[in-house]
Design a protein around this motif. Sequence first.
Motif, PDB file in Angstrom:
ATOM      1  N   GLN A  52     -17.868-102.107 -88.519  1.00 53.22           N
ATOM      2  CA  GLN A  52     -17.425-103.363 -87.926  1.00 53.22           C
ATOM      3  C   GLN A  52     -17.191-103.207 -86.428  1.00 53.22           C
ATOM      4  OE1 GLN A  52     -13.998-104.617 -90.166  1.00 53.22           O
ATOM      5  NE2 GLN A  52     -15.150-104.909 -92.069  1.00 53.22           N
ATOM      6  N   ARG A  53     -16.627-102.068 -86.038  1.00 50.62           N
ATOM      7  CA  ARG A  53     -16.423-101.828 -84.603  1.00 50.62           C
ATOM      8  C   ARG A  53     -17.755-101.717 -83.872  1.00 50.62           C
ATOM      9  NH1 ARG A  53     -11.951 -98.694 -86.574  1.00 50.62           N
ATOM     10  NH2 ARG A  53     -13.200 -96.785 -86.644  1.00 50.62           N
ATOM     11  N   LEU A  54     -18.748-101.091 -84.533  1.00 50.85           N
ATOM     12  CA  LEU A  54     -20.065-100.963 -83.891  1.00 50.85           C
ATOM     13  C   LEU A  54     -20.708-102.316 -83.661  1.00 50.85           C
ATOM     14  CD1 LEU A  54     -21.596 -97.862 -85.747  1.00 50.85           C
ATOM     15  CD2 LEU A  54     -20.744 -97.976 -83.404  1.00 50.85           C
ATOM     16  N   ASP A  55     -20.392-103.292 -84.509  1.00 52.45           N
ATOM     17  CA  ASP A  55     -20.939-104.638 -84.295  1.00 52.45           C
ATOM     18  C   ASP A  55     -20.462-105.231 -82.977  1.00 52.45           C
ATOM     19  OD1 ASP A  55     -22.552-104.841 -86.506  1.00 52.45           O
ATOM     20  OD2 ASP A  55     -21.000-105.729 -87.782  1.00 52.45           O
ATOM     21  N   LEU A  56     -19.278-104.824 -82.533  1.00 46.83           N
ATOM     22  CA  LEU A  56     -18.775-105.296 -81.242  1.00 46.83           C
ATOM     23  C   LEU A  56     -19.483-104.603 -80.092  1.00 46.83           C
ATOM     24  CD1 LEU A  56     -14.932-105.337 -82.078  1.00 46.83           C
ATOM     25  CD2 LEU A  56     -16.575-107.244 -82.191  1.00 46.83           C
ATOM     26  N   GLN A  57     -19.912-103.364 -80.320  1.00 39.69           N
ATOM     27  CA  GLN A  57     -20.597-102.609 -79.275  1.00 39.69           C
ATOM     28  C   GLN A  57     -22.083-102.938 -79.213  1.00 39.69           C
ATOM     29  OE1 GLN A  57     -19.795 -98.406 -79.844  1.00 39.69           O
ATOM     30  NE2 GLN A  57     -17.691 -98.805 -80.482  1.00 39.69           N
ATOM     31  N   VAL A  58     -22.668-103.277 -80.365  1.00 37.09           N
ATOM     32  CA  VAL A  58     -24.104-103.561 -80.451  1.00 37.09           C
ATOM     33  C   VAL A  58     -24.273-105.009 -80.894  1.00 37.09           C
ATOM     34  CG1 VAL A  58     -26.301-102.814 -81.417  1.00 37.09           C
ATOM     35  CG2 VAL A  58     -24.433-101.166 -81.195  1.00 37.09           C
ATOM     36  N   PRO A  59     -24.455-105.937 -79.965  1.00 36.20           N
ATOM     37  CA  PRO A  59     -24.558-107.352 -80.322  1.00 36.20           C
ATOM     38  C   PRO A  59     -25.708-107.617 -81.296  1.00 36.20           C
ATOM     39  CG  PRO A  59     -24.291-107.078 -77.954  1.00 36.20           C
ATOM     40  CD  PRO A  59     -24.522-105.709 -78.526  1.00 36.20           C
ATOM     41  N   LEU A  60     -25.554-108.649 -82.090  1.00 39.26           N
ATOM     42  CA  LEU A  60     -26.565-109.016 -83.077  1.00 39.26           C
ATOM     43  C   LEU A  60     -27.915-109.262 -82.429  1.00 39.26           C
ATOM     44  CD1 LEU A  60     -27.532-109.831 -85.885  1.00 39.26           C
ATOM     45  CD2 LEU A  60     -26.532-112.101 -85.508  1.00 39.26           C
ATOM     46  N   GLU A  61     -27.929-109.922 -81.281  1.00 35.90           N
ATOM     47  CA  GLU A  61     -29.212-110.202 -80.617  1.00 35.90           C
ATOM     48  C   GLU A  61     -29.919-108.921 -80.216  1.00 35.90           C
ATOM     49  OE1 GLU A  61     -30.852-113.049 -80.461  1.00 35.90           O
ATOM     50  OE2 GLU A  61     -29.201-113.720 -81.734  1.00 35.90           O
ATOM     51  N   ASP A  62     -29.169-107.885 -79.870  1.00 32.46           N
ATOM     52  CA  ASP A  62     -29.780-106.598 -79.539  1.00 32.46           C
ATOM     53  C   ASP A  62     -30.412-105.970 -80.784  1.00 32.46           C
ATOM     54  OD1 ASP A  62     -28.895-106.986 -77.003  1.00 32.46           O
ATOM     55  OD2 ASP A  62     -27.480-105.305 -76.966  1.00 32.46           O
ATOM     56  N   VAL A  63     -29.731-106.095 -81.928  1.00 37.52           N
ATOM     57  CA  VAL A  63     -30.287-105.570 -83.178  1.00 37.52           C
ATOM     58  C   VAL A  63     -31.608-106.257 -83.487  1.00 37.52           C
ATOM     59  CG1 VAL A  63     -29.928-105.373 -85.666  1.00 37.52           C
ATOM     60  CG2 VAL A  63     -28.022-104.967 -84.098  1.00 37.52           C
ATOM     61  N   LYS A  64     -31.642-107.583 -83.349  1.00 40.98           N
ATOM     62  CA  LYS A  64     -32.870-108.345 -83.627  1.00 40.98           C
ATOM     63  C   LYS A  64     -33.974-107.987 -82.640  1.00 40.98           C
ATOM     64  CE  LYS A  64     -30.601-112.484 -85.529  1.00 40.98           C
ATOM     65  NZ  LYS A  64     -30.399-113.939 -85.329  1.00 40.98           N
ATOM     66  N   LEU A  65     -33.619-107.956 -81.369  1.00 46.33           N
ATOM     67  CA  LEU A  65     -34.620-107.689 -80.323  1.00 46.33           C
ATOM     68  C   LEU A  65     -35.241-106.313 -80.497  1.00 46.33           C
ATOM     69  CD1 LEU A  65     -35.930-108.748 -77.702  1.00 46.33           C
ATOM     70  CD2 LEU A  65     -34.055-107.657 -76.437  1.00 46.33           C
ATOM     71  N   ARG A  66     -34.433-105.347 -80.882  1.00 45.03           N
ATOM     72  CA  ARG A  66     -34.916-103.968 -81.025  1.00 45.03           C
ATOM     73  C   ARG A  66     -36.011-103.866 -82.090  1.00 45.03           C
ATOM     74  NH1 ARG A  66     -30.119-101.587 -81.711  1.00 45.03           N
ATOM     75  NH2 ARG A  66     -29.821-101.465 -79.462  1.00 45.03           N
ATOM     76  N   GLN A  67     -35.934-104.695 -83.125  1.00 47.28           N
ATOM     77  CA  GLN A  67     -36.909-104.600 -84.217  1.00 47.28           C
ATOM     78  C   GLN A  67     -38.298-105.072 -83.794  1.00 47.28           C
ATOM     79  OE1 GLN A  67     -35.517-102.850 -86.492  1.00 47.28           O
ATOM     80  NE2 GLN A  67     -33.509-103.242 -85.535  1.00 47.28           N
ATOM     81  N   GLY A  68     -38.382-105.788 -82.691  1.00 46.89           N
ATOM     82  CA  GLY A  68     -39.678-106.283 -82.218  1.00 46.89           C
ATOM     83  C   GLY A  68     -40.418-105.328 -81.308  1.00 46.89           C
ATOM     84  N   TYR A  69     -39.925-104.094 -81.192  1.00 46.81           N
ATOM     85  CA  TYR A  69     -40.558-103.119 -80.300  1.00 46.81           C
ATOM     86  C   TYR A  69     -42.003-102.868 -80.723  1.00 46.81           C
ATOM     87  CZ  TYR A  69     -41.480 -98.676 -77.955  1.00 46.81           C
ATOM     88  OH  TYR A  69     -42.036 -97.682 -77.197  1.00 46.81           O
ATOM     89  N   ARG A  70     -42.923-103.114 -79.803  1.00 46.26           N
ATOM     90  CA  ARG A  70     -44.363-102.923 -80.000  1.00 46.26           C
ATOM     91  C   ARG A  70     -44.897-103.708 -81.206  1.00 46.26           C
ATOM     92  NH1 ARG A  70     -46.996 -99.486 -76.870  1.00 46.26           N
ATOM     93  NH2 ARG A  70     -48.695 -99.290 -78.385  1.00 46.26           N
ATOM     94  N   ILE A  71     -44.361-104.908 -81.391  1.00 41.45           N
ATOM     95  CA  ILE A  71     -44.849-105.823 -82.418  1.00 41.45           C
ATOM     96  C   ILE A  71     -45.458-107.033 -81.729  1.00 41.45           C
ATOM     97  CG2 ILE A  71     -44.236-107.278 -84.390  1.00 41.45           C
ATOM     98  CD1 ILE A  71     -43.940-104.372 -85.030  1.00 41.45           C
ATOM     99  N   ASP A  72     -46.671-107.423 -82.114  1.00 44.48           N
ATOM    100  CA  ASP A  72     -47.308-108.619 -81.586  1.00 44.48           C
ATOM    101  C   ASP A  72     -46.588-109.843 -82.144  1.00 44.48           C
ATOM    102  OD1 ASP A  72     -49.132-110.936 -81.447  1.00 44.48           O
ATOM    103  OD2 ASP A  72     -50.602-109.490 -80.707  1.00 44.48           O
ATOM    104  N   ALA A  73     -46.006-110.659 -81.272  1.00 47.17           N
ATOM    105  CA  ALA A  73     -45.207-111.804 -81.703  1.00 47.17           C
ATOM    106  C   ALA A  73     -46.046-112.849 -82.430  1.00 47.17           C
ATOM    107  CB  ALA A  73     -44.511-112.436 -80.500  1.00 47.17           C
ATOM    108  N   VAL A  74     -47.335-112.882 -82.162  1.00 44.04           N
ATOM    109  CA  VAL A  74     -48.201-113.887 -82.784  1.00 44.04           C
ATOM    110  C   VAL A  74     -48.620-113.459 -84.183  1.00 44.04           C
ATOM    111  CG1 VAL A  74     -50.395-115.128 -82.609  1.00 44.04           C
ATOM    112  CG2 VAL A  74     -49.032-114.695 -80.544  1.00 44.04           C
ATOM    113  N   THR A  75     -49.102-112.229 -84.322  1.00 42.61           N
ATOM    114  CA  THR A  75     -49.610-111.767 -85.621  1.00 42.61           C
ATOM    115  C   THR A  75     -48.528-111.133 -86.493  1.00 42.61           C
ATOM    116  OG1 THR A  75     -50.171-109.549 -84.790  1.00 42.61           O
ATOM    117  CG2 THR A  75     -51.842-111.293 -84.539  1.00 42.61           C
ATOM    118  N   GLY A  76     -47.424-110.681 -85.877  1.00 42.03           N
ATOM    119  CA  GLY A  76     -46.388-109.974 -86.623  1.00 42.03           C
ATOM    120  C   GLY A  76     -46.774-108.547 -86.961  1.00 42.03           C
ATOM    121  N   GLN A  77     -47.887-108.078 -86.401  1.00 44.40           N
ATOM    122  CA  GLN A  77     -48.365-106.726 -86.671  1.00 44.40           C
ATOM    123  C   GLN A  77     -48.080-105.804 -85.487  1.00 44.40           C
ATOM    124  OE1 GLN A  77     -52.539-106.929 -87.682  1.00 44.40           O
ATOM    125  NE2 GLN A  77     -52.141-107.891 -89.666  1.00 44.40           N
ATOM    126  N   GLY A  78     -48.027-104.512 -85.776  1.00 44.75           N
ATOM    127  CA  GLY A  78     -47.783-103.544 -84.729  1.00 44.75           C
ATOM    128  C   GLY A  78     -48.931-103.463 -83.746  1.00 44.75           C
TER     129      GLY A  78
END
Length: 581
Positions: free
Chosen positions: A104-130
């Motif tokens: 729970q404390r880590l959630d304060l240090q790592v915002p939800l938007e950062d968690v979401k954004l990190r998952q898109g690393y080197r992912i094509d936003a159009v195709t959803g593929q790497g």
Amino acid sequence: MFSAAGPSAPALSQSRAAAEFDVGRDSRKFVAGWACVTMLGGSVEVPAAEQRIHPAAFFTAANPTDKATRDLYLKAYQHHSHDSQSVRQEIGRTALAQVHEQAQRLDLQVPLEDVKLRQGYRIDAVTGQGVPYLHPRDVDFSAALEAPDSSIHTFLPGYATGDRYSLILAMLINPKLNVSIAYSRGNQAEQAHAREAFEVIRTALTASGQADAADRVSLYEHTGKSLKDARESLDDSATRADFRHVEGAASPLAGDAEHQGTHVFHISATTELIARRFRETDMSPEDRCIDVRNKLIALVDPAERTRIDALVDTVIAEQGIQPGAAALWIADREYANAREAEAISRPMMFEQIADALGPDKPGAAGTPVYCIADTYINRARDESGEDRLTDRHPYRPQLHPHVGRFWAAELNGERVLAPREHQWYFMHKLLDTVGGPVIGIRSGALEPFALMGHQVIYLEHHDMFTPDRHACWQGVIPYHRLITHHTTGYRNKESETYRGNELRSLLSETLQRRFNLGAAEPVHGPWPDRQQSLSRMGDDLSSGILSGNELKLLVAMTQSRSTAAQTAALPGTFSAAPRTR
């Protein structure tokens, strides 16, 4: 603290020798049992004298083949993993409660938007593929991967044991792919690994019915200064001159005129080759997985398949593995180097995952779990440089079924799953029968399961080594990545065992100085830096878990069976935290 060495055993009965120190001017002594001191850290040495119950008939906690060592590991596992009534489990439950608070404390240090954004690393936003990936030195030769009539050559150094398995699969899928395997002259370990890879790959190609198997694998001895340096300039004639051909077909490393202008690809090109094959439109990704699965199944003799089928049923029954259970792949390694340590499982992170998925959870959770592979019990060097059998996870809050190091387990005195293809078939049948995903840290050992069509969720921290390589599989192959904020393994090899060694060393020196100076004299020494280092390691171990939002995402991925980026965009993924026990 110094009157007992553990939750249930006195200091002097421990396998370490006890240390005696003077206290006060009356020369009375107290005993500081080493196992007691070790309890202050996150790992403890395993007492050799105790055992609790007999585990399943097909199980081993050890890789070594000698019986004495295997028995020692087994007793350690019996004592530490099946002792459900001890103080040790109570400590584990308290530690797990602290993990929930820390998440729970880590959630304060790592915002939800950062968690979401990190998952898109080197992912094509159009195709959803790497995004496709090639090593920088291979980019200019990308066209050669698609040329219909040209061969593709890659290089496998003997020390790269994890890459050989995806290489086998790539060679089964792509008949144009050839490999040169090399070891450093005088390095017996490298030579053994290289020879094993040469035999395993050639045998696999032959068993799959490929008539040119002998022409696609080559073995070399490197006579230069550094094999690691050589792999970065394999197209140079001066580098190729340092390779002596040992066995197999001649390849570009032989330096002959036929291959003079042939590029040798980095081993990571095999990952992109597999992704390209799965992207081809002549067959769906699902059908491509079936094709790979059939190729791997064909490597196993029908009689052996029947025996392994029965073995899987026995393991499931003996361990009490429930339908739909998720497999937690526990990774560990004896004497790991700094890079390997980044891919070693943290015990409390995996307890956190098991607790979030537990069968008493409502909604999307409620998934039983079982462990497989390592047990956290391994040999480790202590602060004096001596080997000790050590448990990195002595305080287990709950007990899970555990398949163990199945590749080394014996049945009627025989290592049934010693051949790699037998291990793949065993895992296919186990996952197919149980029906749940595999969760672990990124590992070449997990890749074949995904290529056979089983869901693999792998964890890697955002700055883990070579993060680009397997991004190209996202949205194409069910090898689903979850990028974490905190290190999934350990930086600089600073595990629970490492910290325990440092702690014992500091305490021993402090007590010895007290003994030498007498109780009335102040004890001075260069300890503030070491204490600060211990404090930093302690903080890293306590925060080496998933944040609450990362945990929610992982739980949701087990149900969506899709990538982290796709799952993060689904409504409800982050709406409620997994309930804790």
